[in-house]
Design a protein around this motif. Structure first.
Motif, PDB file in Angstrom:
ATOM      1  N   VAL A   1     -24.746   3.075  38.066  1.00 41.73           N
ATOM      2  CA  VAL A   1     -25.782   3.196  37.033  1.00 41.73           C
ATOM      3  C   VAL A   1     -25.766   1.962  36.136  1.00 41.73           C
ATOM      4  CG1 VAL A   1     -26.477   4.493  34.978  1.00 41.73           C
ATOM      5  CG2 VAL A   1     -25.840   5.713  37.071  1.00 41.73           C
ATOM      6  N   GLY A   2     -24.580   1.575  35.673  1.00 36.13           N
ATOM      7  CA  GLY A   2     -24.478   0.398  34.820  1.00 36.13           C
ATOM      8  C   GLY A   2     -24.895  -0.866  35.539  1.00 36.13           C
ATOM      9  N   SER A   3     -24.523  -0.994  36.812  1.00 35.24           N
ATOM     10  CA  SER A   3     -24.874  -2.186  37.585  1.00 35.24           C
ATOM     11  C   SER A   3     -26.379  -2.307  37.787  1.00 35.24           C
ATOM     12  CB  SER A   3     -24.178  -2.148  38.951  1.00 35.24           C
ATOM     13  OG  SER A   3     -22.772  -2.236  38.802  1.00 35.24           O
TER      14      SER A   3
ATOM     15  N   ILE B   1     -29.867   7.532  33.294  1.00 44.54           N
ATOM     16  CA  ILE B   1     -29.517   8.663  34.148  1.00 44.54           C
ATOM     17  C   ILE B   1     -28.711   9.656  33.310  1.00 44.54           C
ATOM     18  CG2 ILE B   1     -28.144   9.392  36.146  1.00 44.54           C
ATOM     19  CD1 ILE B   1     -30.694   7.873  36.909  1.00 44.54           C
ATOM     20  N   ARG B   2     -28.923  10.951  33.587  1.00 49.66           N
ATOM     21  CA  ARG B   2     -28.158  11.981  32.897  1.00 49.66           C
ATOM     22  C   ARG B   2     -27.808  13.110  33.861  1.00 49.66           C
ATOM     23  NH1 ARG B   2     -29.788  15.930  27.808  1.00 49.66           N
ATOM     24  NH2 ARG B   2     -31.038  16.968  29.407  1.00 49.66           N
ATOM     25  N   HIS B   3     -26.625  13.668  33.664  1.00 53.48           N
ATOM     26  CA  HIS B   3     -26.201  14.877  34.361  1.00 53.48           C
ATOM     27  C   HIS B   3     -25.791  15.873  33.273  1.00 53.48           C
ATOM     28  CE1 HIS B   3     -24.414  17.139  37.765  1.00 53.48           C
ATOM     29  NE2 HIS B   3     -23.528  17.536  36.866  1.00 53.48           N
TER      30      HIS B   3
ATOM     31  N   PHE C   1     -23.385   3.657  27.354  1.00 51.29           N
ATOM     32  CA  PHE C   1     -23.473   5.113  27.234  1.00 51.29           C
ATOM     33  C   PHE C   1     -24.284   5.493  26.000  1.00 51.29           C
ATOM     34  CE2 PHE C   1     -19.644   4.539  29.771  1.00 51.29           C
ATOM     35  CZ  PHE C   1     -19.748   5.550  30.710  1.00 51.29           C
ATOM     36  N   VAL C   2     -25.027   6.579  26.131  1.00 51.33           N
ATOM     37  CA  VAL C   2     -25.745   7.172  25.001  1.00 51.33           C
ATOM     38  C   VAL C   2     -25.257   8.606  24.851  1.00 51.33           C
ATOM     39  CG1 VAL C   2     -27.974   7.910  24.090  1.00 51.33           C
ATOM     40  CG2 VAL C   2     -27.792   5.720  25.298  1.00 51.33           C
ATOM     41  N   LEU C   3     -24.772   8.943  23.669  1.00 51.67           N
ATOM     42  CA  LEU C   3     -24.285  10.290  23.394  1.00 51.67           C
ATOM     43  C   LEU C   3     -25.442  11.152  22.900  1.00 51.67           C
ATOM     44  CD1 LEU C   3     -21.980  12.335  23.080  1.00 51.67           C
ATOM     45  CD2 LEU C   3     -21.570  11.383  20.792  1.00 51.67           C
ATOM     46  N   ASP C   4     -25.813  12.137  23.698  1.00 56.14           N
ATOM     47  CA  ASP C   4     -26.920  13.022  23.334  1.00 56.14           C
ATOM     48  C   ASP C   4     -26.477  14.053  22.296  1.00 56.14           C
ATOM     49  OD1 ASP C   4     -28.511  11.722  25.120  1.00 56.14           O
ATOM     50  OD2 ASP C   4     -28.651  13.361  26.563  1.00 56.14           O
TER      51      ASP C   4
ATOM     52  N   VAL D   1     -28.756   2.962  31.352  1.00 60.57           N
ATOM     53  CA  VAL D   1     -27.769   3.633  30.510  1.00 60.57           C
ATOM     54  C   VAL D   1     -27.397   4.958  31.156  1.00 60.57           C
ATOM     55  CG1 VAL D   1     -28.821   2.594  28.439  1.00 60.57           C
ATOM     56  CG2 VAL D   1     -29.381   4.955  29.062  1.00 60.57           C
ATOM     57  N   TYR D   2     -26.221   5.451  30.805  1.00 61.39           N
ATOM     58  CA  TYR D   2     -25.848   6.799  31.214  1.00 61.39           C
ATOM     59  C   TYR D   2     -25.745   7.659  29.965  1.00 61.39           C
ATOM     60  CZ  TYR D   2     -23.686  10.921  32.968  1.00 61.39           C
ATOM     61  OH  TYR D   2     -23.459  12.246  33.260  1.00 61.39           O
TER      62      TYR D   2
END
Length: 273
Positions: A125-127, A100-102, A156-159, A131-132
């Motif tokens: 999201v984690g549950s 998911i991303r915002h 987490f993934v850093l874009d 990944v966020y």
């Protein structure tokens, strides 16, 4: 090879508010799976992750519906993290949802990620085993670091490596922040989106110090390649983006390079061979 970051859209169907001027004219129109495959598959891409480009649940459902078309293997979608029924919304999405991303970079509040309702959504999201993805710029950097520290159970993934100001030649505090983010085991990073942070007419020497710092900080096992197609075409061809990523990995072993180009994305998203 897995491309961990690409987009699809049709501006005749949906509005993308961030395309807010003539600079975005080359991005208007239909960018579909076939067009992406024409750019990426001849260069060796066998799988990709398509990422949301607007705050729209309808867009997410459409992306999931197209994800049976190769080379797409996963979708990073959007949901409203602030609603109480986040878990139910996630459960209602059918298809290869991997994250998911915002688009936090467009929030007027630099501490948006610190809001209690947002944190509740991130935990959901984690549950759900997703990944966020953190899409932030320097103004949101502190909040991004804090949320990743405070929610170690959420991957987490850093874009786009946090979108450093390459055009302005700004190194600090971005470089130290990257080291701090790399110190968190629940964070991985995308080697993506750097060509559009550089000045027009960029040279490899402008971007490579930033790219190599990311690889050095996180290590190849926590870095994944992403093209950011078609946004990247504002500044470079797909081939040029791939060449730049390849140059950033000079000195790495074949096994380490394979991590960046496939292994990390395969593990983080649960896709690929």
């Amino acid at each position: 090879m897995i491309d961990a970051h690409q987009h699809l859209w049709d501006t005749a169907v949906r509005d993308y508010a961030w395309m807010d001027g003539p600079w975005a004219d080359p991005l208007r129109g239909r960018f579909d799976v076939e067009r992406y495959a024409e750019a990426a598959k001849p260069l060796g891409v066998t799988g990709s992750v398509v990422v949301q480009a607007t705050h729209s649940l309808a867009e997410t459902r459409e992306l999931l519906a197209t994800a049976d078309a190769k080379p797409i293997e996963g979708v990073v979608g959007w949901i409203d993290l602030t609603t109480p029924d986040v878990a139910d919304t996630i459960a209602s999405l059918s298809g290869p949802l991997v994250g998911i991303r915002h688009q936090v970079e467009y929030e007027s509040d630099p501490h948006w990620l610190a809001r209690p309702d947002v944190r509740r959504g991130l935990r959901a999201v984690g549950s759900a085993g997703l990944v966020y993805e953190l899409l932030v710029k320097p103004p949101q950097a502190d909040a991004a670091l804090a949320v990743a520290e405070e929610l170690p159970e959420v991957p987490f993934v850093l874009d786009h490596a946090g979108k450093p100001d390459i055009a302005g030649g700004v190194w600090e505090p971005w470089a130290s922040w990257i080291m701090a983010m790399a110190g968190l085991p629940n964070v991985t990073v995308k080697l993506s989106g750097l060509v559009t942070e550089a000045a027009p007419g960029w040279k490899s020497a402008d971007i490579l110090p930033y790219a190599r710092h990311v690889v050095d900080a996180f290590g190849p096992g926590r870095v994944m390649y992403g093209s950011d197609w078609p946004v990247c075409t504002l500044a470079a061809s797909y081939g040029q983006v791939l060449e730049l990523a390849d140059a950033a990995l000079d000195g790495l072993s074949e096994m380490e390079r394979a991590e960046v180009f496939e292994g990390t994305a395969s593990r983080v998203y649960g896709i690929g061979g």
